[in-house]
Design an enzyme around this catalytic site. Structure first.
Site, PDB file in Angstrom:
ATOM      1  N   THR A 556       0.862  -1.116   0.036  1.00  0.00           N
ATOM      2  CA  THR A 556       0.083  -0.058  -0.162  1.00  0.00           C
ATOM      3  C   THR A 556       0.834   1.213   0.118  1.00  0.00           C
ATOM      4  O   THR A 556       2.169   1.050   0.003  1.00  0.00           O
ATOM      5  CB  THR A 556      -1.015   0.405   1.209  1.00  0.00           C
ATOM      6  OG1 THR A 556      -0.024   0.453   2.341  1.00  0.00           O
ATOM      7  CG2 THR A 556      -1.707  -1.188   1.538  1.00  0.00           C
ATOM      8  N   LEU A 614      14.901  -2.382  -9.628  1.00  0.00           N
ATOM      9  CA  LEU A 614      16.379  -1.831 -10.039  1.00  0.00           C
ATOM     10  C   LEU A 614      17.199  -2.173  -8.414  1.00  0.00           C
ATOM     11  O   LEU A 614      16.624  -1.845  -7.635  1.00  0.00           O
ATOM     12  CB  LEU A 614      16.524  -0.693 -10.516  1.00  0.00           C
ATOM     13  CG  LEU A 614      16.008  -0.310 -11.766  1.00  0.00           C
ATOM     14  CD1 LEU A 614      16.336   1.035 -12.119  1.00  0.00           C
ATOM     15  CD2 LEU A 614      16.545  -1.089 -12.792  1.00  0.00           C
ATOM     16  N   GLU A 668       2.338   7.989  -8.486  1.00  0.00           N
ATOM     17  CA  GLU A 668       1.913   7.466  -7.182  1.00  0.00           C
ATOM     18  C   GLU A 668       0.362   7.514  -7.145  1.00  0.00           C
ATOM     19  O   GLU A 668      -0.160   8.545  -8.048  1.00  0.00           O
ATOM     20  CB  GLU A 668       2.384   8.432  -6.006  1.00  0.00           C
ATOM     21  CG  GLU A 668       3.936   8.271  -5.739  1.00  0.00           C
ATOM     22  CD  GLU A 668       3.962   6.869  -4.882  1.00  0.00           C
ATOM     23  OE1 GLU A 668       3.323   6.614  -3.948  1.00  0.00           O
ATOM     24  OE2 GLU A 668       5.192   6.071  -5.306  1.00  0.00           O
ATOM     25  N   ASP A 679       8.161  12.585  -3.740  1.00  0.00           N
ATOM     26  CA  ASP A 679       8.411  11.078  -4.115  1.00  0.00           C
ATOM     27  C   ASP A 679      10.154  10.961  -4.366  1.00  0.00           C
ATOM     28  O   ASP A 679      10.746  10.188  -3.635  1.00  0.00           O
ATOM     29  CB  ASP A 679       7.850  10.762  -5.168  1.00  0.00           C
ATOM     30  CG  ASP A 679       8.112   8.879  -5.561  1.00  0.00           C
ATOM     31  OD1 ASP A 679       7.715   8.421  -4.542  1.00  0.00           O
ATOM     32  OD2 ASP A 679       8.581   8.479  -6.430  1.00  0.00           O
ATOM     33  N   LYS A 683      13.005   9.332  -1.759  1.00  0.00           N
ATOM     34  CA  LYS A 683      14.039   8.149  -2.194  1.00  0.00           C
ATOM     35  C   LYS A 683      15.339   8.625  -2.053  1.00  0.00           C
ATOM     36  O   LYS A 683      16.258   7.749  -1.895  1.00  0.00           O
ATOM     37  CB  LYS A 683      13.782   7.804  -4.014  1.00  0.00           C
ATOM     38  CG  LYS A 683      12.399   7.385  -4.190  1.00  0.00           C
ATOM     39  CD  LYS A 683      12.379   7.221  -5.652  1.00  0.00           C
ATOM     40  CE  LYS A 683      10.849   6.372  -6.082  1.00  0.00           C
ATOM     41  NZ  LYS A 683      10.630   6.712  -7.389  1.00  0.00           N
TER      42      LYS A 683
END
Ligand code: ASP
Length: 815
Positions: A556, A614, A668, A679, A683
């Site tokens: 989720t 990846l 998203e 986002d 990361k």
């Protein structure tokens, strides 16, 4: 001479009795002592009669009637009419005696153990009588002999102790005088020297058979029951358990005491003394090899453990205090006090510091134990030399048993490390110096998991069972389930993994199946049989199942879900997630999850948090773990933004491209998270943290390329409106880059503990220039890769690849 014993279920119906008779007819010539139990369930009914009568409940008469009818029906089904009347009147007379006894109990409202033994004896007396008559009627040289004439006991009614000297004398004399080929005897019952009926304890017919076998030095004692032998573990708890072919007397004794209910524990002793082999066979599957209990000399180093067992409802009593150190007599007083109260001690350990003694007893005895021990040591407790007795409840014992464990290193290591790996805390340990039994006290809650874990480790050749609890069956989740289903045979055959999905939930419903959900029909199950989804209920269910090798998978993007990881890890359940929220939340939280994962040996994998499947995070970890130093990270980490800028060409407006990316599942669920750069910030934050930088999200420098009204849009709809409003603005950004022959890329950077994200235009010679479609690219500039960076490139978004990344994290976690 052979002794054969048939249990209650083997003589429950006329058919089974017929089967036994024809089996005996086919036996080679010789002499047989046949010991029988009462017809299945009759002993329970007899006890019920006595109890109801003592409570002045008239329905005992109905039960007596049922008992009578059952016996009369058997007579009708087994014998020709001409032979029936004598047998029927025998049964009726005994039922009358039984009724008189129960009437008396009804009057006095009291059921003594003595009367109960008398009542119970009806079961075995009747079954042995009928079976002997049936054998005679089939033309065999058979007689029935009342065991009460042979087995003499003390007057401990209910569980009488056998007087072996007198009994052996009677038995030997009887078998010497009687030459009949088939001698049928009732099991379970004996008598005092005063001719009062006694019983040998529930299940005691086995014992009767063993006493007889030992007395007459039988060649073999065969116990015919309804299971195919002693099992490696309780089959009701461990599905994969299987019958043990051969076992020594000592092992059988250890296992029978520990709840392997196949044989009544005292049975082993008499046969063992005379080295009489005991063969356990299944009446309903006579070709099964069963279990042979005998003097086993062969050692099998590859199979050190013979069986696993356990006792539930245990309590630990700990007597502790400095006053005990070096003072003899404490343990004597402790055990004497317990024995005075007839409290059975199941388990004992004492630390070598002598500061404490711990014993395990049945939970039902704790009140008695507390009173008697505190009063025994009242003075020492008063003088504060020792503490009042400490009691811990809700425990159980699990034990691995095997003669071959002796002098072989590694068994306890294997036992405890497998328990540890499954987060099963060991409260106390006992291993006798005979090395035949290693026992561990654990929480009752972990009983099933522990038995299954140990069984898997000691008996099961692969596959290893992996139990998944998955939340989120949207784009990524559904693909993951599809991939698991597709790959299950490969996993089983090549990796020896049996991956089962036990629990599944979307935002509305949750569904569980302990045997694994059929993944072809999970949507139906979820919709039709699922319960309302609630995260705490979901977790409760997972705790309740308490299955070994469990993993929680979060597909989720929910913050609430991300906040559950702590609990899963603390319960030793590994967490696999593509949800970035946990790893990009407070640094302390991220750090805590990593620590918990290490501490509870529960994997915490989130490879898909950066670059979908990846190998971005694993490569970074490999570099760092192998001693490389990260100088700089430059990366295009947003598959969606890359898709958007690669497709923002020709006539398409910026809004149209954003919508297309969303439609294709590259953004998203809320596209604002991608476009404002959140986002990518998450990361690069995760990568920075993996490099060891304790950064927070607000430490990431961000140059937003969105006009403020877009960044601040209050809803997705409003955001789209604003993008539309500012279509010229976006067009101009694009035109400017095109004019300079550059391309737009949203780039994340990390260097010297500083992380940033922003839209940049890159020249033709930059590695990011050629980045196609929704691809991601990460450049690791390190001490070892200083001239040319290590480059990872490929699709960095999309449900299919993200699901495959989650899947490979699952496989990694199973190792
Ligand atoms: N009939 C007795 C019982 O049910 C003894 C036996 O079957 O071994 O306990």
């Amino acid at each position: 001479m052979q002794v054969l014993k048939f249990g209650g279920s083997s003589v429950a119906h006329s058919d089974s009795i017929k089967r036994i008779c024809s089996f005996l007819e086919k036996k080679p010539k010789g002499r047989y002592a046949i010991v029988v139990s009462a017809l299945g369930n009759i002993t329970d009914q007899l006890i019920q009669c006595g109890q109801l009568a003592s409570e002045r409940k008239n329905i005992y008469k109905n039960i007596l009637e049922e008992i009578e009818i059952r016996h009369l029906n058997i007579i009708r089904e087994l014998f020709p009419i001409t032979d029936q009347s004598y047998l029927i009147s025998w049964i009726k007379k005994n039922i009358n005696d039984l009724e008189s006894l129960c009437d008396g109990i009804f009057q006095v409202e009291e059921l003594s153990k003595r009367s109960l033994d008398k009542i119970m004896s009806f079961g075995e007396l009747s079954s042995s009588f009928l079976i002997a008559e049936k054998l005679k009627q089939s033309g065999l040289d058979a007689i029935c002999k009342d065991s009460r004439d042979l087995i003499i006991t003390d007057s401990q009614f209910g569980c009488a102790q056998v007087d072996f000297i007198t009994s052996n004398h009677h038995i030997i004399q009887f078998f010497r005088e009687k030459t009949s080929k088939y001698i049928v005897l009732p099991g379970f019952i004996g008598s005092t020297l005063e001719n009062e009926t006694t019983t040998l304890g529930r299940g005691g017919s086995d014992y009767t058979a063993s006493i007889l076998a030992a007395a007459i030095s039988a060649n073999i004692l065969e116990i015919w029951t309804d299971v195919s032998g002693m099992m490696t573990a309780n089959p009701k708890i461990v599905n994969q358990s299987f019958p043990i072919k051969e076992i020594s007397y000592e092992e059988a004794m250890e296992l029978s005491h520990f709840g392997a209910k196949v044989i009544y524990p005292p049975t082993i002793q008499p046969a063992m003394k005379k080295h009489i082999p005991i063969q356990i066979k299944n009446t309903f599957s006579p070709l099964d090899p069963g279990t042979l209990i005998y003097v086993r000399k062969k050692t099998n180093i590859s199979q050190p453990v013979t069986g696993i067992s356990g006792i539930q409802n245990l309590a630990l009593l700990t007597l502790e205090g400095s006053g005990m150190v070096g003072v003899p007599g404490y343990s004597k007083r402790l055990f004497e006090a317990l024995s005075r109260e007839k409290i059975n001690v199941i388990f004992i350990t004492q630390s070598s510091s002598e500061h404490s003694i711990t014993t395990g007893i049945h939970e039902m005895d704790i009140i008695k134990a507390k009173i008697v021990i505190d009063s025994e040591f009242a003075q020492e407790i008063h003088q504060k030399c020792i503490d009042p007795l400490k009691i811990e409840k809700d425990l159980c014992i699990i034990a691995v048993v095997g003669d071959n464990m002796k002098n072989l290193h590694g068994t306890s290591g294997k036992m405890f490390s497998s328990l540890g790996r499954n987060s099963i805390n060991v409260r106390a340990i006992a291993q006798g110096s005979t090395e035949k039994n290693i026992s561990a006290v654990i929480q009752k809650y972990d009983f099933k998991k522990a038995l299954n874990t140990l069984h898997e480790v000691f008996f099961e050749s692969p596959p290893k069972q992996i139990n998944l609890f998955i939340c989120g069956v949207g784009k990524v989740g559904s693909k993951l389930l599809e991939q698991i289903d597709q790959q299950k045979n490969y996993l089983l055959e090549e990796l020896k993994l049996q991956v089962r999905v036990i629990g599944l939930a979307n935002s509305k419903k949750m569904y569980f199946n302990e045997n694994g959900i059929n993944l072809c029909q999970y949507i139906d199950h979820l919709n039709k049989n699922g319960h309302k989804m609630n995260i705490s209920d979901f977790m409760e269910k997972v705790w309740k199942f308490n299955l070994r090798n469990s993993l929680f998978v979060d597909n989720t993007a929910s913050e609430k879900m991300a906040m559950t990881y702590e609990k899963f890890l603390k319960n030793g359940i590994g967490v696999i997630t593509c949800n970035k929220i946990a790893c990009s939340s407070d640094y302390d939280h991220y750090k805590k999850l990593k620590t918990l994962s290490r501490h509870f040996k529960a994997p915490f994998f989130f490879e898909t948090n950066v670059g979908a499947s990846l190998p971005v995070i694993s490569t970074l970890n490999d570099l760092i773990n192998s001693g490389d130093k990260i100088n700089k990270i430059e990366a295009v980490l947003s598959g969606s933004l890359n898709f958007i800028f690669n497709h923002f060409i020709g006539k398409k407006s910026f809004l149209e491209v954003v919508k297309e990316a969303q439609h294709k599942g590259y953004t998203e669920p809320d596209p604002r998270i991608d476009l404002i750069g959140l986002d990518v910030m998450r990361k690069i934050l995760i990568l920075a943290r993996e490099c060891g930088a304790p950064l927070e999200l607000f430490d990431i420098q961000q140059q937003s390329f969105l006009p403020p009204s877009c960044s601040n849009a209050i809803s997705i709809e409003n955001f789209y409106q604003e993008l539309h409003q500012h279509r010229d603005y976006f067009f101009n950004i694009r035109k400017k880059a095109e004019k300079e022959k550059k391309r737009l890329r949203f780039i994340a950077r990390y260097e010297k503990r500083i992380a940033s994200v922003g839209l940049e235009s890159v020249q033709q010679n930059h590695p990011f220039y050629q980045l196609e479609g929704k691809d991601n690219m990460v450049l690791y500039n390190t001490y070892r890769y200083s001239e040319q960076p290590l480059i990872i490139k490929g699709a960095g978004a999309g449900s299919e690849v993200t699901a495959s990344g989650v899947f490979s994290d699952i496989i990694k976690a199973t190792k």
